[in-house]
Design an enzyme around this catalytic site. Structure first.
Site, mmCIF file in Angstrom:
data_model
loop_
_atom_site.group_PDB
_atom_site.id
_atom_site.type_symbol
_atom_site.label_atom_id
_atom_site.label_comp_id
_atom_site.label_asym_id
_atom_site.label_seq_id
_atom_site.Cartn_x
_atom_site.Cartn_y
_atom_site.Cartn_z
ATOM 1 C CB SER A 157 -0.877 -0.002 1.257
ATOM 2 O OG SER A 157 -1.521 1.244 1.460
ATOM 3 C CE1 TYR A 170 -4.498 -2.054 4.412
ATOM 4 C CE2 TYR A 170 -3.432 0.093 4.290
ATOM 5 C CZ TYR A 170 -4.007 -0.990 3.670
ATOM 6 O OH TYR A 170 -4.076 -1.036 2.299
#
Length: 270
Positions: A157, A170
């Site tokens: 990401s 995350y």
């Protein structure tokens, strides 16, 4: 005799989190370019998440879309946190398709919260799915690649290259994927196995806790600029990420390994 054409013609590729969103997009894009696919998804929601996960019907629809391009699709309902079940699914998929040339560890989840409201349960779920699940995917695929080479693409990401706040588990897990991938790239280069990461900005996939927007707008508006893309788009499309995955799966990238390929609309240069 049918001649298979395309940038990944005849390749057999594993995709996790394949039932919808980016996973489905990867599957369709690779099928367009001639790949057969092993499609894995949990097909069940998790109580720790604010949003629903995909269903068996979603996974079946992805397989149907792949078959519309004349490609084969082996589907398995598996939780990537379960290493034994994932390995069994990959073994079965390889038997059906006749081999394996690559793997895309795409399955991932996201929770939202400030540092003091994020729970141990959220940490465990996110790290187990995103990081341990990525390792489990690599581990299940590697026995089939070790003697023939291949490509592994682990979906990280933009949060995996910058300190994006308000979803600490995350961000930590996506940084962990980079470390895992670079280590594997070094360890497996001698066997002709390439390992790379892809780093998307926001993509409309359904992986979007509603509370995150409230945190940015109301609780910590000072952090909003960290989420803004440099290019004048709010989000990328799933196919933009799939095009990067396609490149890394194809022989066009045969000498590319250990790369952090950002498809992030410039959010990481802010």
């Amino acid at each position: 005799m049918n001649v298979i054409t395309g940038r990944v013609a005849g390749k057999k590729i594993l995709i996790t989190g394949a039932a919808r969103g980016m996973g489905r997009s990867h599957a369709v894009r690779l099928a367009e370019e001639g790949a057969d696919l092993i499609l894995v998804d949990i097909c069940e929601s998790l109580s720790v998440l604010e949003y629903p996960l995909a269903t068996r019907e979603d996974l079946d629809e992805t397989a149907s879309l792949v078959r519309e391009y004349g490609r084969r699709a082996a589907t398995h309902v598996v939780d990537v946190r379960d290493a034994d079940a994932l390995r069994a699914a990959v073994d079965d998929g390889v038997r059906q398709l006749g081999g394996l040339d690559g793997a895309i560890a795409n399955a991932g989840v996201l929770t939202a919260g400030t540092w003091d409201t994020t729970t141990t349960e959220q940490w465990r779920a996110v790290v187990d799915v995103n990081l341990i699940g990525t390792w489990n995917t690599c581990r299940a695929a590697l026995p089939y690649l070790i003697d023939r080479g291949g490509s592994i693409v682990n979906i990280s990401s933009a949060a995996g290259t910058k300190g994006t706040p308000l979803h600490l588990p995350y961000t930590a897990s996506k940084h962990g994927i980079v470390g895992l991938s670079k280590s594997l790239a070094n360890e497996l280069a001698a066997q002709g196995i390439r390992v790379n990461t892809v780093h998307p900005t926001g993509v409309p996939t359904g992986m979007q806790p509603a509370s995150l927007h409230g945190l940015i707008r109301e609780t910590r508006p000072d952090l909003a600029p960290l989420f803004a893309n440099a290019l004048p788009v709010v989000m990328a499309e799933a196919v933009d990420i799939s095009n990067a995955v396609l490149y890394l799966m194809s022989d066009e990238s045969r000498y590319v390994t250990g790369l952090e390929l950002k498809v992030d609309a410039g959010v990481t240069i802010r």
